[in-house]
Design an enzyme around this catalytic site. Structure first.
Site, PDB file in Angstrom:
ATOM      1  N   PRO A  22      47.206  38.621  53.203  1.00 52.76           N
ATOM      2  CA  PRO A  22      46.904  38.787  51.777  1.00 52.76           C
ATOM      3  C   PRO A  22      45.552  38.244  51.301  1.00 52.76           C
ATOM      4  O   PRO A  22      45.481  37.336  50.477  1.00 52.76           O
ATOM      5  CB  PRO A  22      48.065  38.061  51.096  1.00 52.76           C
ATOM      6  CG  PRO A  22      48.407  36.968  52.060  1.00 52.76           C
ATOM      7  CD  PRO A  22      48.194  37.567  53.428  1.00 52.76           C
ATOM      8  N   CYS A  23      44.481  38.847  51.782  1.00 52.77           N
ATOM      9  CA  CYS A  23      43.150  38.420  51.347  1.00 52.77           C
ATOM     10  C   CYS A  23      42.925  38.725  49.861  1.00 52.77           C
ATOM     11  O   CYS A  23      42.059  38.115  49.236  1.00 52.77           O
ATOM     12  CB  CYS A  23      42.070  39.053  52.216  1.00 52.77           C
ATOM     13  SG  CYS A  23      42.124  40.846  52.281  1.00 52.77           S
ATOM     14  N   HIS A  24      43.730  39.619  49.293  1.00 46.63           N
ATOM     15  CA  HIS A  24      43.610  39.912  47.865  1.00 46.63           C
ATOM     16  C   HIS A  24      44.008  38.713  46.997  1.00 46.63           C
ATOM     17  O   HIS A  24      43.668  38.672  45.824  1.00 46.63           O
ATOM     18  CB  HIS A  24      44.459  41.139  47.483  1.00 46.63           C
ATOM     19  CG  HIS A  24      45.924  40.969  47.724  1.00 46.63           C
ATOM     20  ND1 HIS A  24      46.499  41.150  48.976  1.00 46.63           N
ATOM     21  CD2 HIS A  24      46.933  40.619  46.896  1.00 46.63           C
ATOM     22  CE1 HIS A  24      47.803  40.934  48.889  1.00 46.63           C
ATOM     23  NE2 HIS A  24      48.094  40.601  47.638  1.00 46.63           N
TER      24      HIS A  24
END
Length: 162
Positions: A123-125
């Site tokens: 989950p780089c977001h």
């Protein structure tokens, strides 16, 4: 060389391409067009499609997939750190650098974050600017906003986004 199997997931205007080998997810990326799926579909690819569809409908908060992204040891360390950010939460690039044990690696960590080959599942977001701004996302800031809004709504018991 790309992974030998691929499939596409589309919910509303969001299209994701999932690439796997026989046992693990190699990449998940935002794309503009759907192509033909691979003629063969190993169980990991089927699982990834089902789990991404459920996530995008607000019905899944934790993925259970075998991941095998290609990257340097440092990039993999950053991507493993991203996996610790809870659903519906965010952290800053500075927080991420601190959790890696060295606040001076903030730029390197941000660079590794931007090279994450497995969007959404890693989950780089969920990483935002120190001031709370949405900064950089390989899938586009609009998609980053949609994902954060979806998680926020689901985590707070509000109607889902899609």
């Amino acid at each position: 060389m790309s992974a030998p199997y691929h499939a596409f997931v589309q919910v509303e205007n969001t299209i994701l391409k999932i690439e796997t080998d026989d046992v693990s997810v190699k990449t998940i990326s935002f794309v503009k067009n759907i192509e033909e799926n691979s003629p063969e579909t190993p169980p990991i690819l089927k699982d990834a499609v089902i789990q991404l569809e459920k996530y995008l409908m607000g019905k899944l908060q934790e993925f259970e997939l075998i991941l095998n992204p290609d990257g340097t040891d440092f990039q993999k360390k950053v991507w493993n750190t991203l996996l610790t950010i809870p659903y519906g939460a965010t952290c800053s690039y500075a927080d991420m650098a601190n959790s890696l044990g060295d606040p001076k690696v903030i730029r390197a960590a941000a660079s590794a974050n931007g090279k994450n080959p497995i969007a959404i599942v890693i989950p780089c977001h969920r990483v935002i600017g120190t001031n709370g701004s949405l900064t950089g996302y390989a899938g586009g800031l609009n998609n980053k906003r949609l994902l954060l809004d979806l998680e926020n709504k689901v985590a707070n018991g509000v109607m889902t986004l899609f």
